[in-house]
Motif scaffolding. Structure first.
Motif, PDB file in Angstrom:
ATOM      1  N   LYS A  69     -25.034  47.300  31.954  1.00 31.06           N
ATOM      2  CA  LYS A  69     -24.029  46.798  31.884  1.00 31.06           C
ATOM      3  C   LYS A  69     -23.138  46.281  30.725  1.00 31.06           C
ATOM      4  O   LYS A  69     -24.152  45.941  30.123  1.00 31.06           O
ATOM      5  N   SER A  93     -14.646  38.577  35.397  1.00 31.70           N
ATOM      6  CA  SER A  93     -15.366  39.924  35.348  1.00 31.70           C
ATOM      7  C   SER A  93     -16.829  39.862  35.339  1.00 31.70           C
ATOM      8  O   SER A  93     -17.632  41.051  35.590  1.00 31.70           O
ATOM      9  N   THR A  94     -17.153  38.591  34.484  1.00 36.40           N
ATOM     10  CA  THR A  94     -18.318  39.564  33.585  1.00 36.40           C
ATOM     11  C   THR A  94     -19.795  38.447  35.054  1.00 36.40           C
ATOM     12  O   THR A  94     -19.231  37.338  34.812  1.00 36.40           O
ATOM     13  N   TRP A  99     -25.246  40.984  38.489  1.00 34.62           N
ATOM     14  CA  TRP A  99     -26.195  41.859  37.863  1.00 34.62           C
ATOM     15  C   TRP A  99     -27.293  42.435  38.229  1.00 34.62           C
ATOM     16  O   TRP A  99     -27.999  42.675  37.911  1.00 34.62           O
ATOM     17  N   GLU A 104     -23.749  45.395  41.473  1.00 30.25           N
ATOM     18  CA  GLU A 104     -22.944  46.096  39.821  1.00 30.25           C
ATOM     19  C   GLU A 104     -21.836  45.104  40.138  1.00 30.25           C
ATOM     20  O   GLU A 104     -21.340  45.184  38.951  1.00 30.25           O
ATOM     21  N   HIS A 105     -21.518  45.163  41.769  1.00 29.90           N
ATOM     22  CA  HIS A 105     -19.945  44.108  41.470  1.00 29.90           C
ATOM     23  C   HIS A 105     -20.111  43.376  41.518  1.00 29.90           C
ATOM     24  O   HIS A 105     -18.542  42.378  41.988  1.00 29.90           O
ATOM     25  N   ALA A 149     -18.563  52.014  43.464  1.00 29.92           N
ATOM     26  CA  ALA A 149     -16.550  51.829  42.945  1.00 29.92           C
ATOM     27  C   ALA A 149     -16.882  50.669  44.069  1.00 29.92           C
ATOM     28  O   ALA A 149     -16.922  51.070  44.861  1.00 29.92           O
ATOM     29  N   PRO A 150     -16.714  49.197  43.558  1.00 32.62           N
ATOM     30  CA  PRO A 150     -16.179  48.516  44.477  1.00 32.62           C
ATOM     31  C   PRO A 150     -15.387  48.919  45.823  1.00 32.62           C
ATOM     32  O   PRO A 150     -15.574  48.250  47.228  1.00 32.62           O
ATOM     33  N   PRO A 164     -12.667  51.969  40.566  1.00 35.01           N
ATOM     34  CA  PRO A 164     -13.657  51.737  39.830  1.00 35.01           C
ATOM     35  C   PRO A 164     -14.041  50.206  39.314  1.00 35.01           C
ATOM     36  O   PRO A 164     -14.935  49.608  39.347  1.00 35.01           O
ATOM     37  N   HIS A 165     -13.015  49.124  39.016  1.00 40.26           N
ATOM     38  CA  HIS A 165     -14.076  47.814  38.824  1.00 40.26           C
ATOM     39  C   HIS A 165     -13.099  46.569  39.436  1.00 40.26           C
ATOM     40  O   HIS A 165     -12.024  47.053  39.593  1.00 40.26           O
ATOM     41  N   ASP A 166     -13.626  45.488  39.429  1.00 41.45           N
ATOM     42  CA  ASP A 166     -12.996  44.424  40.678  1.00 41.45           C
ATOM     43  C   ASP A 166     -12.466  43.451  39.722  1.00 41.45           C
ATOM     44  O   ASP A 166     -12.851  42.446  39.458  1.00 41.45           O
ATOM     45  N   ILE A 167     -11.151  43.253  38.722  1.00 36.76           N
ATOM     46  CA  ILE A 167     -10.160  43.289  38.299  1.00 36.76           C
ATOM     47  C   ILE A 167      -8.742  43.193  38.161  1.00 36.76           C
ATOM     48  O   ILE A 167      -8.704  44.637  38.988  1.00 36.76           O
TER      49      ILE A 167
END
Length: 176
Positions: A69, A93-94, A99, A104-105, A149-150, A164-167
């Motif tokens: 990451k 988001s970190t 991780w 990954e998510h 992807a989440p 693509p991201h959980d943000i």
């Protein structure tokens, strides 16, 4: 025409020293338990996107089990402070623990059937579309192993997309 530029070598060495300094600062902030199996590389990366800083300092965290990451700090390594590193490590988001475990998510915020808004356009105000989460940990056959992807979302206009991201900048609760 000059073939060898000693100043360029000196500049690269200075950048290497600054990246090593940033690495040590980051390792001092990352809990020891998270460092098990962690390989941390710090480098400067030129960003070609006109909306970002010209050079980012990137902390590339890679664990033995293969998950890697990047965490970007929008400035050259010589300007990075311990506070800058702490800010990126403490960002919601970190998800260092997830991780390290190969997830990954991390913990996902939305479930199947939940109504959401997804970023589908450039405008930060009007570039959103409503939809429903139809799959978690979505992946396509041509993606590399371990990449997902989440969320997969069916938009109200019937298109299927993925987040693509959980943000919040990508997917958020549906605003009534």
């Amino acid at each position: 025409k000059k073939m060898f530029d000693p100043d360029a070598v000196s500049d690269k060495q200075a950048i290497r020293r600054q990246c090593e300094r940033v690495k040590q600062l980051a390792l001092n902030l990352i809990p020891e338990a998270i460092q098990v199996g962690l390989h941390l590389n710090v480098s400067e990366v030129v960003c070609g996107d006109p909306t970002c800083a010209p050079i980012d300092t990137v902390l590339q965290l890679t664990w033995d089990q293969g998950l890697s990451k990047p965490l970007g700090i929008p400035m050259v390594s010589a300007e990075v402070t311990q506070e800058d590193i702490q800010e990126v490590l403490l960002d919601p988001s970190t998800k260092l623990e997830a991780w390290q475990a190969g997830n990954e998510h991390g913990d996902l915020r939305f479930g199947i059937g939940q109504r959401v808004q997804c970023r589908i356009g450039d405008d930060p105000v009007t570039g959103w579309g409503g939809g429903t989460v139809v799959a978690l940990m979505y992946r396509e056959a041509n993606w590399p192993p371990g990449v997902s992807a989440p969320y997969q979302i069916q938009l109200d206009d019937e298109r299927l997309i993925f987040a693509p991201h959980d943000i919040d900048q990508v997917i958020r609760s549906l605003v009534a």
